[in-house]
Design a protein around this motif. Structure first.
Motif, mmCIF file in Angstrom:
data_model
loop_
_atom_site.group_PDB
_atom_site.id
_atom_site.type_symbol
_atom_site.label_atom_id
_atom_site.label_comp_id
_atom_site.label_asym_id
_atom_site.label_seq_id
_atom_site.Cartn_x
_atom_site.Cartn_y
_atom_site.Cartn_z
ATOM 1 N N UNK A 435 -6.240 7.553 3.894
ATOM 2 C CA UNK A 435 -5.944 7.010 2.568
ATOM 3 C C UNK A 435 -4.483 6.550 2.498
ATOM 4 N N UNK A 436 -3.589 7.255 3.204
ATOM 5 C CA UNK A 436 -2.192 6.828 3.247
ATOM 6 C C UNK A 436 -2.080 5.472 3.950
ATOM 7 N N UNK A 437 -2.848 5.273 5.020
ATOM 8 C CA UNK A 437 -2.857 3.980 5.704
ATOM 9 C C UNK A 437 -3.328 2.860 4.792
ATOM 10 N N UNK A 438 -4.330 3.151 3.987
ATOM 11 C CA UNK A 438 -4.778 2.171 2.992
ATOM 12 C C UNK A 438 -3.676 1.864 1.997
ATOM 13 N N UNK A 439 -2.995 2.916 1.528
ATOM 14 C CA UNK A 439 -1.949 2.725 0.528
ATOM 15 C C UNK A 439 -0.810 1.874 1.086
ATOM 16 N N UNK A 440 -0.442 2.112 2.343
ATOM 17 C CA UNK A 440 0.609 1.291 2.972
ATOM 18 C C UNK A 440 0.191 -0.176 3.003
ATOM 19 N N UNK A 441 -1.060 -0.419 3.373
ATOM 20 C CA UNK A 441 -1.560 -1.792 3.466
ATOM 21 C C UNK A 441 -1.611 -2.441 2.087
ATOM 22 N N UNK A 442 -2.105 -1.693 1.109
ATOM 23 C CA UNK A 442 -2.178 -2.215 -0.252
ATOM 24 C C UNK A 442 -0.786 -2.549 -0.786
ATOM 25 N N UNK A 443 0.170 -1.650 -0.624
ATOM 26 C CA UNK A 443 1.520 -1.868 -1.153
ATOM 27 C C UNK A 443 2.181 -3.073 -0.487
ATOM 28 N N UNK A 444 1.939 -3.241 0.812
ATOM 29 C CA UNK A 444 2.475 -4.389 1.527
ATOM 30 C C UNK A 444 1.922 -5.685 0.942
ATOM 31 N N UNK A 445 0.606 -5.736 0.721
ATOM 32 C CA UNK A 445 -0.021 -6.926 0.148
ATOM 33 C C UNK A 445 0.464 -7.165 -1.279
ATOM 34 N N UNK A 446 0.618 -6.086 -2.046
ATOM 35 C CA UNK A 446 1.063 -6.221 -3.440
ATOM 36 C C UNK A 446 2.475 -6.796 -3.490
#
Length: 612
Positions: A435-446
């Motif tokens: 889930x942390x990996x997802x959050x990193x990816x999401x924040x980068x895209x955001x």
């Protein structure tokens, strides 16, 4: 002993909408399983089976009836021998299982897996005594052993988890019977479920699809296409609901019988013990999420209905893309670079750990005939490496699934340094890195969003993922609690199970939804209910934990990173209290869960503000 169970790492999005085929994805990677064994008929498989059989026999001959007389160093030797046996058994089962999940409808692969399960179970039966005899040692005796050897004391977490089963231990003879009987018990019903699901066919607008392709249509822009897919899913599930009800009835009853003989206080107890988490912590999580339903899912879906121009949403609208959302397919190369860029931006160590998954054949990404649905990461054994399975077909959510499973893979690689017995992470913590990996990816895209509209689409997608991970999984958990409680009172008809399923749907999703006829059968294809009872709360646990962790990361920056890597390297060697203490977090504090849920609320707040 080790048995192949990849389900602990399945992504929760697989319950809702995965992918269907496209020719625009580029070259999708496939597994290279030769790091485990060269081929199913390889001489190395025969070699390891022979070694395993002999090693289990000599282990029992050397130690059965003698544990109480062992000095600390001799006991350490026994633990290390047990660990080597566990590694070889796990390697055999991983190879058989991964081949099977690539093509579950191939009878030769199914036969190979069944034969391997039979042999490994038979070979390892002589080891059943070890945990039973160890648990008969007094606490004082065990503490003296641990005090006498620092190397043995390193295995304390494993030994404590064994000791946790002391109150529920049966006689040696019964434990050996259950071990032998397992291949024709739950594992046989699991295979029947997997093969049935993989073999289902659905016809939508004249096109024949498997379950992956049909579920994918629930996230199409075309509302008529979504409705057609939902109704076809309902039709096929209804045709097969008798078989699925039989699977659930049998497994729930089998569990009830074993739990009763063991004296387990609840159907959930075994899961809590294996997760090394206290029941009151799980209940605090469950209660916090249920109390937040109106502030989370109810509020978000009302907002989504407005975006879709609907007064009432149907179930086929839940995963609909927003009207302004791009239908662009994301090629595999772009998905890889998106996730790798996000991981690199966090820490270059993540890049080094993730790179081999893409370069060395550790990912199987394409949708293929007979392939198991969904996604998972399987650690195999600590002397090899993990493998990731996806059904990737280019949706933005599939990119997030890649980020999720790659997080599991990185975690599993880091934890491997603990060795076979200590590397395995309880399910509640296994979701942390994913889930942390997802959050990193999401924040980068955001951060890279070009305008408010793109930011809105990203935020809405993340909120939906969080609802699927938190709200939906707790609703699933409540369904399972009701199912097992009801089954303890007698046989359940398909209509009985349907009613239990519907009893949690409106409560969790909110009043904006209408539930079509046939949706009551959608419990039938969720694999966790079959493979891993009460698994699902681990997703909500992991999401809440990561939301709290990410808040700490934003506060601490660089100081956070080494502590994060240390947590992943710990594997299963520490309790959740020890792992979270360096971050100033405590999952037993009711306020902990409120902190995680408030992050989701904050995103919904921002989406509402965009409307004003």
């Amino acid at each position: 002993m080790t048995h192949f169970k990849p389900d602990f790492a399945r992504d929760p999005r697989m319950f809702d909408a995965n992918a269907s085929g496209s020719s625009d994805l580029g070259d999708l990677p496939e597994w290279d399983l030769t790091d485990l064994y060269p081929a199913p008929d390889a001489k190395e498989i025969k070699r390891d089976q022979d070694w395993l059989e002999e090693s289990c026999r000599t282990f029992a001959a050397d130690y059965e009836g003698n544990l109480a007389s062992l000095e600390a160093e001799d006991f350490l030797d026994a633990v290390r021998r047990y660990e080597k046996i566990d590694t070889v058994a796990g390697r055999l089962m991983s190879y058989a299982g991964l081949r099977y999940y690539q093509h579950t409808t191939d009878p030769k692969r199914a036969q190979f897996l069944s034969d391997m399960q039979d042999r490994v179970t038979t070979f390892t039966t002589p080891l059943v005594f070890f945990g039973l005899e160890f648990n008969r040692l007094s606490d004082e005796h065990v503490e003296n052993l641990l005090a006498a050897s620092a190397e043995l004391a390193r295995y304390r977490p494993v030994l404590e988890r064994m000791r946790a089963m002391r109150p529920y231990q049966l006689s040696d003879e019964l434990e050996k019977f259950l071990h032998d009987q397992s291949v024709v018990g739950a594992s046989a019903w699991n295979k029947l479920f997997d093969e049935t699901i993989a073999g289902l066919t659905f016809t939508v607008d004249g096109e024949e699809l498997n379950i992956e392709g049909t579920l994918n249509l629930l996230s199409e822009q075309d509302r008529a296409k979504r409705e057609a897919a939902a109704r076809e899913l309902a039709r096929v599930f209804k045709e097969n609901v008798g078989l699925f009800a039989r699977v659930h009835n049998t497994l729930a009853k089998e569990k009830e019988v074993e739990d009763r003989w063991r004296g387990m206080p609840s159907p959930q107890t075994a899961r809590h013990l294996s997760n090394h988490v206290e029941p009151e912590v799980v209940e605090a999580l469950r209660d916090a999420v249920v109390e937040a339903y109106p502030r989370l899912s109810h509020r978000y879906y009302a907002l989504k209905a407005k975006w879709l121009g609907l007064d009432t949403m149907e179930v086929w609208d839940r995963n609909a893309p927003l009207p302004m959302e791009s239908e662009r397919i994301v090629p595999w190369d772009e998905a890889e670079s998106t996730v790798m860029d996000a991981y690199t931006a966090f820490d270059a160590r993540m890049t080094d750990l993730a790179k081999p998954f893409f370069k060395e054949g550790w990912i199987d990404a394409g949708v293929k005939e007979g392939k198991a649905p969904g996604a998972f990461a399987h650690p195999t054994v600590t002397t090899v490496h993990p493998y990731i399975m996806l059904n990737y077909l280019g949706k933005p959510r599939d990119v997030m699934t890649l980020a999720h499973e790659l997080g599991h893979g990185v975690h599993q690689v880091l934890a491997a340094g603990q060795g076979e017995l200590l590397a395995s992470t309880p399910l509640t913590l296994a979701e942390t890195a994913s889930v942390f990996g997802e959050m990193l990816t999401f924040r980068k895209l955001l951060d890279q969003a070009k305008d408010q509209q793109e930011r809105k689409v990203l935020l809405a997608g993340k909120v939906e993922d969080m609802i699927n991970t938190v709200v939906r999984q707790i609703a699933f958990y409540d369904f399972e609690v009701k199912l097992h409680d009801a089954r303890a009172k007698g046989e359940l008809t398909p209509d009985d199970i349907n009613a239990l399923w519907m009893s949690v749907q409106g409560e969790s999703l909110g009043p904006v939804f209408n539930f079509m006829d046939g949706y009551e059968t959608f419990w039938a294809y969720v694999p966790h209910f079959v493979h891993s009872p009460f698994y699902v709360y681990a997703y909500a646990f992991g999401d809440g934990l990561v939301n709290a962790l990410y808040a700490v990361y934003e506060e601490q920056g660089e100081a956070f990173k080494d502590k994060y890597f240390d947590m992943l390297k710990a594997g299963g060697s520490k309790h959740h209290k020890e792992l979270l203490a360096p971050f100033g977090l405590d999952a037993s504090d009711p306020a902990f869960w409120a902190k995680g849920l408030s992050m989701i609320e904050g995103m919904i707040d921002e989406l509402e503000q965009m409307e004003s």
